[in-house]
Motif scaffolding. Structure first.
Motif, PDB file in Angstrom:
ATOM      1  N   ALA A 149       0.822  -1.208   0.000  1.00  0.00           N
ATOM      2  CA  ALA A 149       0.000   0.000   0.000  1.00  0.00           C
ATOM      3  C   ALA A 149       0.856   1.258   0.000  1.00  0.00           C
ATOM      4  N   THR A 150       1.899   1.274   0.832  1.00  0.00           N
ATOM      5  CA  THR A 150       2.766   2.445   0.909  1.00  0.00           C
ATOM      6  C   THR A 150       3.485   2.681  -0.413  1.00  0.00           C
ATOM      7  N   GLU A 151       3.962   1.608  -1.038  1.00  0.00           N
ATOM      8  CA  GLU A 151       4.640   1.736  -2.329  1.00  0.00           C
ATOM      9  C   GLU A 151       3.696   2.316  -3.370  1.00  0.00           C
ATOM     10  N   ASN A 158       6.404   9.857 -12.470  1.00  0.00           N
ATOM     11  CA  ASN A 158       7.210   9.318 -13.578  1.00  0.00           C
ATOM     12  C   ASN A 158       7.696   7.900 -13.337  1.00  0.00           C
ATOM     13  N   ALA A 159       7.161   7.216 -12.313  1.00  0.00           N
ATOM     14  CA  ALA A 159       7.602   5.835 -12.036  1.00  0.00           C
ATOM     15  C   ALA A 159       7.149   4.880 -13.136  1.00  0.00           C
ATOM     16  N   ILE A 160       6.035   5.227 -13.775  1.00  0.00           N
ATOM     17  CA  ILE A 160       5.492   4.410 -14.875  1.00  0.00           C
ATOM     18  C   ILE A 160       5.408   5.302 -16.106  1.00  0.00           C
ATOM     19  N   ARG A 161       6.022   4.839 -17.192  1.00  0.00           N
ATOM     20  CA  ARG A 161       6.058   5.633 -18.419  1.00  0.00           C
ATOM     21  C   ARG A 161       5.561   4.801 -19.596  1.00  0.00           C
ATOM     22  N   VAL A 169      10.022   0.636  -8.575  1.00  0.00           N
ATOM     23  CA  VAL A 169       9.392   0.874  -7.273  1.00  0.00           C
ATOM     24  C   VAL A 169      10.455   0.884  -6.184  1.00  0.00           C
ATOM     25  N   THR A 170      10.348   1.830  -5.277  1.00  0.00           N
ATOM     26  CA  THR A 170      11.228   1.870  -4.113  1.00  0.00           C
ATOM     27  C   THR A 170      10.474   1.289  -2.929  1.00  0.00           C
ATOM     28  N   TYR A 202       3.471  13.130  -7.549  1.00  0.00           N
ATOM     29  CA  TYR A 202       2.966  11.768  -7.352  1.00  0.00           C
ATOM     30  C   TYR A 202       1.962  11.357  -8.429  1.00  0.00           C
ATOM     31  N   LEU A 203       1.861  10.054  -8.632  1.00  0.00           N
ATOM     32  CA  LEU A 203       0.880   9.508  -9.567  1.00  0.00           C
ATOM     33  C   LEU A 203      -0.525   9.604  -8.980  1.00  0.00           C
ATOM     34  N   PHE A 204      -0.614   9.514  -7.648  1.00  0.00           N
ATOM     35  CA  PHE A 204      -1.909   9.608  -6.974  1.00  0.00           C
ATOM     36  C   PHE A 204      -1.869  10.758  -5.953  1.00  0.00           C
TER      37      PHE A 204
END
Length: 294
Positions: A149-151, A158-161, A169-170, A202-204
């Motif tokens: 959930a935290t990830e 920009n983690a997903i392009r 993912v970190t 962030y993405l969200f």
């Protein structure tokens, strides 16, 4: 009622000046309380038992000792608020204690997961509003990639392009890992990206930060209720468990699954083999013609 930062500062000052608490203890309580406040969008001081229970649900993967320490911090914090007349109750007293041992992960059947996504797709077909578009991306990444959930909530924009079929993912220990993405997940993320300002970190996004784990928990439970699944049976972590259990059931390699889940120790991943074994045993007991014979 004071804001969370003010209430936490008063509490920590009391620990140091009146109780003579060690610096390490004060530092640990600060981290735990500030983290809880962030997860509750700054509403820790005014929160009730329901909010705290959802908070603890988000800590499901932490070690029992860590959860016990966080519980202690919350109980002492709310006891301080009561003693100071800031609150009239201590909602943390109602939180159940840590159970010994590590129970088998809770999961869902493939049919139940299908029902969740079918319900979500029906809702989107009727009204593809931004909250539903976001929920679709969240669900695809939770179940499709097994993210914590935290990830998930803290994914950078920009983690997903797309069209690259993977994400960086970190995870725990600040370790990076590569997560493959299905075409369905990529489409869901593309739709979400179209709604997120380019300057967003962030993405969200949510407010000045990102979506909280507690709010993610509410969204998942809300969808479960619409799909006819008891909300108390589901959480973001249950969907991560479902990802792992269903992957193993379909022949995934245990080492590969360890990498996908970001487990440091393969013994953690091996728990999912016990889940699948338990399911098979239950199936035989329920369906085999000789199962009830002594």
């Amino acid at each position: 009622m004071p804001t969370d930062p003010r209430a936490i500062a008063l509490f920590l000052d009391m620990l140091m000046s009146e109780r003579g608490a060690a610096a390490n203890t004060v530092s640990a309580y600060r981290r735990d309380l500030e983290g809880a406040s962030a997860d509750l969008s700054g509403g820790l001081t005014a929160s009730g038992t329901d909010e705290l229970e959802r908070l603890f649900a988000g800590w499901a993967e932490l070690a029992a000792a860590s959860v016990a320490r966080k519980r202690s911090a919350l109980r002492r914090f709310f006891a301080f608020l009561v003693a100071e007349g800031i609150r009239g109750d201590n909602p943390a007293l109602a939180i159940a204690g840590v159970k010994p041992g590590r129970p088998l992960p809770k999961t869902l059947s493939i049919e139940e997961v299908d029902r969740l996504f079918a319900t979500l797709d029906e809702l989107l077909a009727a009204d593809a509003n931004p909250p539903l578009v976001r929920l679709k991306a969240l669900m695809e990444l939770l179940y499709g990639s097994g993210l914590r959930a935290t990830e998930l909530v803290s994914l950078p924009r920009n983690a997903i392009r797309p069209p690259q079929p993977f994400a960086i993912v970190t995870g725990k220990g600040n370790k990076e890992r590569l997560i493959p993405l299905s075409p369905t997940a990529l489409r869901a993320v593309e739709a979400q990206l179209a709604l997120v300002p380019r300057e967003s970190r962030y993405l969200f996004p949510s407010g000045k930060g990102h979506l909280s784990r507690v709010w993610l928990y509410k969204l998942v439970q809300g969808l479960a209720a619409k799909a006819g699944i008891a909300p108390e049976r589901i959480s973001p972590h249950v969907l991560r468990h479902a990802f792992a259990t269903h992957m193993l059931a379909n022949g995934a390699d245990l080492r590969a699954l360890q990498t996908l889940l970001g487990h440091a120790d393969i013994s953690t991943t091996e728990r999912y083999t016990h889940v699948e074994s338990a399911r098979l045993v239950a199936t035989v007991k329920g369906l085999h013609p000789l199962a009830d014979e002594g």
